[in-house]
Design a protein around this motif. Structure first.
Motif, PDB file in Angstrom:
ATOM      1  N   MET A 495     -11.801  -3.753  15.665  1.00  0.00           N
ATOM      2  CA  MET A 495     -10.917  -3.097  16.653  1.00  0.00           C
ATOM      3  C   MET A 495     -10.200  -1.887  16.070  1.00  0.00           C
ATOM      4  O   MET A 495      -9.000  -1.728  16.235  1.00  0.00           O
ATOM      5  N   TRP A 496     -10.962  -1.041  15.383  1.00  0.00           N
ATOM      6  CA  TRP A 496     -10.429   0.187  14.775  1.00  0.00           C
ATOM      7  C   TRP A 496      -9.283  -0.134  13.806  1.00  0.00           C
ATOM      8  O   TRP A 496      -8.280   0.579  13.740  1.00  0.00           O
ATOM      9  N   ASN A 497      -9.448  -1.221  13.072  1.00  0.00           N
ATOM     10  CA  ASN A 497      -8.474  -1.661  12.047  1.00  0.00           C
ATOM     11  C   ASN A 497      -7.090  -1.988  12.601  1.00  0.00           C
ATOM     12  O   ASN A 497      -6.120  -2.067  11.845  1.00  0.00           O
ATOM     13  N   LEU A 498      -6.978  -2.212  13.905  1.00  0.00           N
ATOM     14  CA  LEU A 498      -5.669  -2.539  14.490  1.00  0.00           C
ATOM     15  C   LEU A 498      -5.082  -3.853  13.970  1.00  0.00           C
ATOM     16  O   LEU A 498      -3.870  -3.932  13.750  1.00  0.00           O
ATOM     17  N   PRO A 499      -5.891  -4.915  13.753  1.00  0.00           N
ATOM     18  CA  PRO A 499      -5.300  -6.142  13.205  1.00  0.00           C
ATOM     19  C   PRO A 499      -4.683  -5.937  11.823  1.00  0.00           C
ATOM     20  O   PRO A 499      -3.665  -6.553  11.493  1.00  0.00           O
ATOM     21  N   ILE A 500      -5.301  -5.045  11.033  1.00  0.00           N
ATOM     22  CA  ILE A 500      -4.762  -4.781   9.687  1.00  0.00           C
ATOM     23  C   ILE A 500      -3.466  -4.008   9.799  1.00  0.00           C
ATOM     24  O   ILE A 500      -2.482  -4.300   9.110  1.00  0.00           O
ATOM     25  N   ILE A 501      -3.460  -3.021  10.711  1.00  0.00           N
ATOM     26  CA  ILE A 501      -2.267  -2.179  10.868  1.00  0.00           C
ATOM     27  C   ILE A 501      -1.091  -3.009  11.382  1.00  0.00           C
ATOM     28  O   ILE A 501       0.016  -2.940  10.855  1.00  0.00           O
ATOM     29  N   SER A 502      -1.338  -3.820  12.427  1.00  0.00           N
ATOM     30  CA  SER A 502      -0.216  -4.562  13.013  1.00  0.00           C
ATOM     31  C   SER A 502       0.039  -5.885  12.311  1.00  0.00           C
ATOM     32  O   SER A 502       1.066  -6.510  12.533  1.00  0.00           O
ATOM     33  N   TYR A 508       2.956  -5.717   4.676  1.00  0.00           N
ATOM     34  CA  TYR A 508       2.703  -5.449   3.265  1.00  0.00           C
ATOM     35  C   TYR A 508       3.803  -4.617   2.607  1.00  0.00           C
ATOM     36  O   TYR A 508       4.342  -4.995   1.573  1.00  0.00           O
ATOM     37  N   TYR A 509       4.147  -3.485   3.233  1.00  0.00           N
ATOM     38  CA  TYR A 509       5.103  -2.577   2.592  1.00  0.00           C
ATOM     39  C   TYR A 509       6.530  -3.136   2.516  1.00  0.00           C
ATOM     40  O   TYR A 509       7.180  -2.984   1.482  1.00  0.00           O
ATOM     41  N   PRO A 510       7.032  -3.793   3.564  1.00  0.00           N
ATOM     42  CA  PRO A 510       8.349  -4.436   3.392  1.00  0.00           C
ATOM     43  C   PRO A 510       8.361  -5.502   2.292  1.00  0.00           C
ATOM     44  O   PRO A 510       9.322  -5.597   1.531  1.00  0.00           O
ATOM     45  N   ILE A 511       7.265  -6.297   2.205  1.00  0.00           N
ATOM     46  CA  ILE A 511       7.208  -7.334   1.155  1.00  0.00           C
ATOM     47  C   ILE A 511       7.121  -6.681  -0.228  1.00  0.00           C
ATOM     48  O   ILE A 511       7.787  -7.104  -1.176  1.00  0.00           O
ATOM     49  N   TYR A 512       6.310  -5.629  -0.329  1.00  0.00           N
ATOM     50  CA  TYR A 512       6.146  -4.924  -1.605  1.00  0.00           C
ATOM     51  C   TYR A 512       7.465  -4.277  -2.040  1.00  0.00           C
ATOM     52  O   TYR A 512       7.879  -4.379  -3.194  1.00  0.00           O
TER      53      TYR A 512
END
Length: 572
Positions: A495-502, A508-512
């Protein structure tokens, strides 16, 4: 009498009565707003408003009919579940939340139904209680919360008009900037509920729920709530908002059609087809024809519910296997289920004279008559082709060839209760298109198109069948779990990488950054020079003071000796 049969009977009778009422209201062109005075204190009164017109009554009858069949079907599908009554009560709460949303001309009661849908859907998605369903439930709940916040902001802005009964202000206040702002917020809420780009990831993830829930969610309740709200609010939309909605919905329709062609999970393919049809409804609504959007919403609800029930029957017989690559030759062992499945697929594709044909063909022809630009024209026809493509691919994988699962199997069609539940819908799937067309459009549409444009839809259907056959024969060894997102097939299939984005992209970035914060602040130099070191010094100082207070006599005598010594030194 079991709880399933009680609610099945109740919903079926209610559905019949509301259907008769809707026809009566439609013939008379009659609307009724009932205000129930719940509480009156001094000069303040708490009023509950209910709107009955042919749209709300007809939609209610469809929701009640589909949910009655799904509850009847669940008795056998969920037979091994020790908490069956709890499951049925959750489904009933789900349906009642949808009822509240349908009959509300008031934003407050709409929010109650809207939030009820979100909360109960979370409970149903996590019903099987494993890591996958917990993740899916959280993604579903958080995506829908964005829409809830947008509705809360609508409620705050609607206070400027002195009432939350939006139905009175839509056309009258159309050019007011506050109504414009409310319209944008309503569209945002509808995009989250109907899983349009960029909120599409939760819809396939919500397939972690039991199949009867999927049949209900994807046909007439959760995902259609956003479309229904936009049908109600469409009078207040500006031209710019319509164009924005058209772009987003057409892109969603195209994206989900592509994604379904690269998917191997049976339920996810059907979920992506729902997403494609939602995009179609919102596209025609944003082209200015909300009647057609509602017409397709009703017909789609019937065949999508049956499609999921057939998928549930197949999964049930295959020992909970959902991968279409393990299926094949099911037409021999499960002829009735496969017949129902094929009829639904024909209806979904818009094959002439099945119910889906009456709405899809009309939508495409109306779009062709009032063509906006080449992009919209191409996206509509490509999406129709892709729908046929993934439907044919799905039928090819499941029904033809040899059975690819276990050599020792017990495939059968002895699940009579499930078959009766599915049989209750099949006649409506075939005939509802023409019947509803007579009801909803008393004055027929006059479609005036050149011969080639009239045949364009049939041409795209034929092209889709050929492409679906090619896709099925290729049998692409494509794995969604691999991290090779650079290849085209994996990009389209995910799905155009939407599951990864959302999903991962949001987390990822808040946890990192939280890890960095922990290292630097909580366990690093700032902690040593800040709170930790300060605490140590204060502790040392307090211990020193404690030492002085515990030995105050000794300290006093030492000070006295020191003072005498100091006096003696000064004398000499």
């Amino acid at each position: 009498m079991s709880i399933c049969k009680i609610y099945f009977s109740l919903f079926l009778v209610s559905s019949f009565l509301t259907f008769l009422l809707s026809i009566y209201f439609l013939i008379l062109d009659f609307s009724l707003i009932i205000e129930l005075n719940l509480l009156e204190f001094n000069s303040s009164s708490l009023v509950m408003s209910i709107l009955f017109d042919w749209i709300s009554l007809l939609f209610m009858s469809f929701v009640l009919f589909i949910s009655s069949m799904v509850i009847f079907y669940s008795e056998e599908y969920m037979a091994g579940d020790i908490y069956l009554s709890r499951f049925i009560l959750l489904v009933v709460m789900f349906v009642f939340s949808m009822m509240l949303l349908i009959i509300s001309p008031n934003l407050i009661s709409i929010l109650l139904g809207w939030d009820g849908l979100g909360l109960v859907s979370y409970c149903l998605v996590i019903y099987y209680q494993n890591a996958k369903s917990f993740n899916a439930g959280m993604l579903t709940a958080l995506s829908n919360r964005i829409g809830d916040v947008a509705l809360l902001m609508c409620i705050a802005w609607m206070m400027n008009y002195g009432s939350w009964n939006y139905i009175y202000y839509l056309e009258f206040m159309k050019f007011d900037w506050i109504m414009g702002l409310i319209s944008y917020l309503v569209v945002l809420a509808a995009l989250t509920k109907s899983a349009q780009i960029p909120f599409s990831a939760w819809l396939p993830a919500a397939m972690a729920a039991p199949t009867p829930v999927s049949a209900l969610v994807h046909s007439s309740t959760l995902v259609t709530a956003g479309v229904y709200l936009l049908i109600r609010f469409n009078f207040s939309f500006s031209e710019n908002l319509m164009i924005l909605l058209l772009f987003i919905s057409s892109l969603t329709m195209f994206m989900s059609g592509l994604g379904a062609n690269f998917e191997f999970d049976l339920k996810k393919i059907i979920a992506l087809s729902t997403l494609s049809q939602l995009g179609l409804m919102l596209s025609i609504l944003s082209l200015g024809d909300y009647y057609l959007a509602f017409f397709h919403l009703l017909i789609h609800a019937l065949f999508k519910a049956l499609l999921f029930m057939c998928a549930g029957s197949i999964i049930h017989n295959l020992g909970n296997c959902q991968d279409i690559r393990f299926m094949g030759g099911l037409i021999n062992q499960m002829p009735l289920t496969c017949s129902f499945f094929n009829i639904c697929n024909f209806s979904l594709c818009g094959v002439p004279f099945f119910s889906g044909f009456y709405s899809k063909d009309l939508i495409v022809e109306v779009m062709s008559m009032g063509i906006l630009n080449v992009y919209i024209y191409l996206v509509f026809y490509l999406s129709i082709g892709l729908t046929v493509c993934y439907s044919f691919r799905l039928s090819y994988y499941t029904m033809t060839g040899d059975f690819n699962y276990l050599g020792l199997n017990s495939l059968s069609e002895y699940s009579f209760i499930m078959l009766k539940g599915m049989g209750g819908l099949i006649l409506f799937v075939i005939f509802s298109g023409s019947l509803l067309m007579w009801l909803v459009f008393p004055v027929p549409f006059f479609v005036c198109l050149p011969f080639f444009l009239k045949l364009m839809a049939l041409l795209m259907v034929s092209l889709g069948i050929w492409l679906g056959y090619c896709m099925a024969k290729l049998k692409l060894n494509y794995n969604l779990s691999s991290l090779d997102y650079l290849t085209l097939s994996s990009f389209l299939g995910s799905m155009w990488n939407l599951p990864i984005i959302s999903g991962l992209g949001v987390n990822y970035y808040p946890i990192y950054s939280g890890e960095i914060y922990t290292k630097i602040f909580d366990q690093g130099w700032t902690e040593y020079y800040g709170g930790q070191n300060l605490g140590k010094n204060l502790s040392k100082f307090s211990k020193f003071l404690q030492l002085l207070s515990n030995n105050h006599l000794k300290v006093y005598f030492m000070l006295m000796v020191g003072w005498i010594f100091f006096l003696v030194l000064n004398i000499y």
